[in-house]
Design a protein around this motif. Structure first.
Motif, short mmCIF file in Angstrom:
data_model
loop_
_atom_site.label_atom_id
_atom_site.label_comp_id
_atom_site.label_asym_id
_atom_site.label_seq_id
_atom_site.Cartn_x
_atom_site.Cartn_y
_atom_site.Cartn_z
N ASN A 156 0.80 -1.23 0.00
CA ASN A 156 0.00 0.00 0.00
C ASN A 156 0.83 1.28 0.00
O ASN A 156 0.31 2.36 0.28
N ARG A 157 2.11 1.16 -0.33
CA ARG A 157 2.99 2.32 -0.43
C ARG A 157 3.44 2.51 -1.88
O ARG A 157 3.69 1.54 -2.58
N ALA A 158 3.55 3.78 -2.29
CA ALA A 158 4.01 4.09 -3.65
C ALA A 158 5.16 5.08 -3.58
O ALA A 158 5.18 5.97 -2.71
N LEU A 159 6.10 4.96 -4.52
CA LEU A 159 7.24 5.86 -4.62
C LEU A 159 7.25 6.49 -6.00
O LEU A 159 7.24 5.79 -7.01
N ASP A 160 7.26 7.82 -6.02
CA ASP A 160 7.36 8.57 -7.28
C ASP A 160 8.74 9.21 -7.30
O ASP A 160 8.96 10.26 -6.69
N ILE A 161 9.68 8.56 -7.96
CA ILE A 161 11.06 9.03 -7.95
C ILE A 161 11.31 9.89 -9.18
O ILE A 161 11.07 9.46 -10.31
N GLY A 162 11.74 11.13 -8.94
CA GLY A 162 11.78 12.13 -10.00
C GLY A 162 10.40 12.75 -10.13
O GLY A 162 9.89 12.93 -11.24
N ILE A 182 8.56 2.55 -15.74
CA ILE A 182 9.61 3.45 -16.20
C ILE A 182 9.17 4.04 -17.53
O ILE A 182 8.78 3.31 -18.44
N THR A 183 9.22 5.37 -17.64
CA THR A 183 9.04 6.01 -18.94
C THR A 183 10.32 6.78 -19.27
O THR A 183 10.96 7.33 -18.38
N SER A 184 10.67 6.77 -20.55
CA SER A 184 11.87 7.50 -20.97
C SER A 184 11.85 7.73 -22.48
O SER A 184 11.49 6.83 -23.24
N PRO A 185 12.24 8.92 -22.91
CA PRO A 185 12.44 9.15 -24.35
C PRO A 185 13.83 8.73 -24.81
O PRO A 185 14.16 8.90 -25.99
N TYR A 186 14.64 8.21 -23.87
CA TYR A 186 16.00 7.74 -24.18
C TYR A 186 16.84 8.83 -24.84
O TYR A 186 17.58 8.58 -25.80
N ALA A 244 9.07 5.84 -12.17
CA ALA A 244 10.24 6.63 -12.57
C ALA A 244 9.93 7.21 -13.96
O ALA A 244 10.22 6.59 -14.98
N ALA A 245 9.32 8.39 -13.97
CA ALA A 245 8.86 8.99 -15.23
C ALA A 245 9.92 9.92 -15.79
O ALA A 245 10.30 10.90 -15.15
N ASN A 246 10.40 9.60 -16.99
CA ASN A 246 11.37 10.43 -17.71
C ASN A 246 12.58 10.78 -16.83
O ASN A 246 13.01 11.93 -16.77
N LEU A 247 13.10 9.77 -16.19
CA LEU A 247 14.17 9.95 -15.21
C LEU A 247 15.51 9.36 -15.66
O LEU A 247 16.55 10.00 -15.52
N ILE A 248 15.49 8.14 -16.19
CA ILE A 248 16.74 7.39 -16.31
C ILE A 248 17.76 8.03 -17.25
O ILE A 248 18.96 7.83 -17.08
N CYS A 249 17.29 8.82 -18.24
CA CYS A 249 18.26 9.45 -19.15
C CYS A 249 18.72 10.81 -18.65
O CYS A 249 19.35 11.56 -19.39
N ARG A 250 18.40 11.13 -17.39
CA ARG A 250 18.89 12.36 -16.78
C ARG A 250 19.69 12.09 -15.51
O ARG A 250 19.97 12.99 -14.73
N LEU A 251 20.06 10.83 -15.29
CA LEU A 251 20.79 10.45 -14.08
C LEU A 251 22.29 10.42 -14.34
O LEU A 251 22.74 10.03 -15.41
N HIS A 252 23.06 10.80 -13.32
CA HIS A 252 24.52 10.76 -13.47
C HIS A 252 25.07 9.36 -13.31
O HIS A 252 26.18 9.06 -13.77
N ALA A 253 24.31 8.47 -12.66
CA ALA A 253 24.74 7.07 -12.50
C ALA A 253 23.52 6.16 -12.62
O ALA A 253 23.06 5.59 -11.64
N PRO A 254 22.97 6.01 -13.83
CA PRO A 254 21.71 5.27 -13.99
C PRO A 254 21.78 3.81 -13.57
O PRO A 254 20.78 3.25 -13.11
N TYR A 255 22.93 3.17 -13.71
CA TYR A 255 23.03 1.77 -13.29
C TYR A 255 22.85 1.63 -11.78
O TYR A 255 22.28 0.64 -11.31
N ASN A 256 23.32 2.61 -11.02
CA ASN A 256 23.11 2.58 -9.57
C ASN A 256 21.63 2.55 -9.24
O ASN A 256 21.18 1.82 -8.34
N PHE A 257 20.87 3.37 -9.97
CA PHE A 257 19.43 3.41 -9.74
C PHE A 257 18.78 2.08 -10.10
O PHE A 257 17.98 1.53 -9.33
N LEU A 258 19.09 1.55 -11.27
CA LEU A 258 18.46 0.30 -11.70
C LEU A 258 18.74 -0.83 -10.72
O LEU A 258 17.86 -1.66 -10.45
N ARG A 259 19.95 -0.87 -10.18
CA ARG A 259 20.32 -1.98 -9.30
C ARG A 259 19.74 -1.84 -7.90
O ARG A 259 19.78 -2.78 -7.12
#
Length: 297
Positions: free
Chosen positions: A99-105, A222-226, A193-208
């Protein structure tokens, strides 16, 4: 120094010193003036970006796109992201472990508030403190005055409002780095994680970190325009958009590789979005939306 008839050398030295000091003072003044100008410009740009995101999240259709023509199906992107989450998490709000949600970015919070329609607790995290401040303002007061740029210095005042019926108190917001999230966040039934991963300085850290953040049986969206750019991410840590051993590497392929051990892909679709800059200059972009289910093992 050569001798000058009728002028004491010490006055020449003093005069040179005064002249040099004067130049230094003038140069310092110019530097301070330029620094103040740059600071004022950066503050303006920060406020401009905040206003653009407020209308992106909360603007009515006629406020965002004032013309009868245009990509109307690209509006309300933050709400559509939340709707995608709610579509795949129906009933999670009544389940204690989910019952918890996280909106990161989370930017200025529209998706977070929409998730609070079903989830008992929603945490929104963004790297921008000004965005977090706007989220907290919206949570506490339910609305916020802002301005949209029409042309040059011409602006129009608008009011961003959280929809009636949403329990805003279910939402909390904090500043944070998606690549280095605090370790006591716990797990969530839904992570967006909406339109986040292509604006991260260490995206692999986030994914893991995601296998810990998403509870077993939970949903990750996850949404991303890459749009990989070196100004945000060092090229050696791009998730896609390059060739390796002569083969093209895409962001989606890397997501499947990194998330595959812990997640199953449920849905993949295109989601356009529209960002208003001025009355006549705007951004139209297509994000790739992927929906993942956290495996139970």
């Amino acid at each position: 120094m050569p001798y000058v008839m009728g002028i004491d050398h010490k006055y020449i030295v003093m005069g040179s010193l005064v002249c040099t000091t004067g130049v230094a003072i003038f140069s310092t003044y110019k530097w301070l003036r330029e620094r103040r100008r740059r600071n004022k410009s950066s503050v303006y740009e920060s406020q401009k970006l905040l206003n653009e995101y407020l209308v992106f999240h909360y603007g009515a259709k006629e406020e965002v796109l004032k013309y009868d023509f245009g990509p109307k199906d690209s509006l309300d992107f933050p709400k559509r992201c939340a709707d995608m989450c709610l579509k795949h998490t129906k009933g999670f709000g009544k389940t204690k472990t989910l019952n918890r949600a996280l909106d990161i970015g989370c930017a200025v919070g529209r998706s977070s508030f929409e998730l609070a329609r079903e989830f008992q607790e929603v945490i929104g995290i963004d790297y921008s403190q000004s965005f977090v401040d706007a989220c907290e303002h919206m949570r506490d007061l339910g609305e916020k005055v802002y301005f949209i740029q029409e042309e040059g210095d011409l602006v129009t005042p608008l009011i961003a409002k959280v929809s009636d019926g949403i329990e805003r108190g279910r939402c909390t917001f904090e500043q944070g780095d998606a690549c280095d999230l605090r370790h006591d966040l716990g797990s969530f039934g839904c992570v967006l994680a909406a339109n986040l991963i292509c604006r991260l300085h260490a995206p692999y850290n986030f994914l893991r970190r995601l296998s810990d953040l998403v509870a077993p049986g939970g949903i990750l969206i996850i949404t991303s325009p890459y749009t990989w750019l070196e100004e945000f991410t060092d090229k050696e840590t791009w998730l896609g958009g390059y060739k390796k051993d002569g083969q093209a590497v895409t962001g989606f392929a890397t997501l499947k590789k990194e998330l595959g051990p812990s997640f199953s892909l449920l849905e993949s679709c295109d989601m356009p979005f529209f960002i208003r800059e001025t009355a006549r200059k705007n951004q139209w972009t297509v994000a790739h939306c992927t929906v993942w289910s956290r495996q139970m093992n």
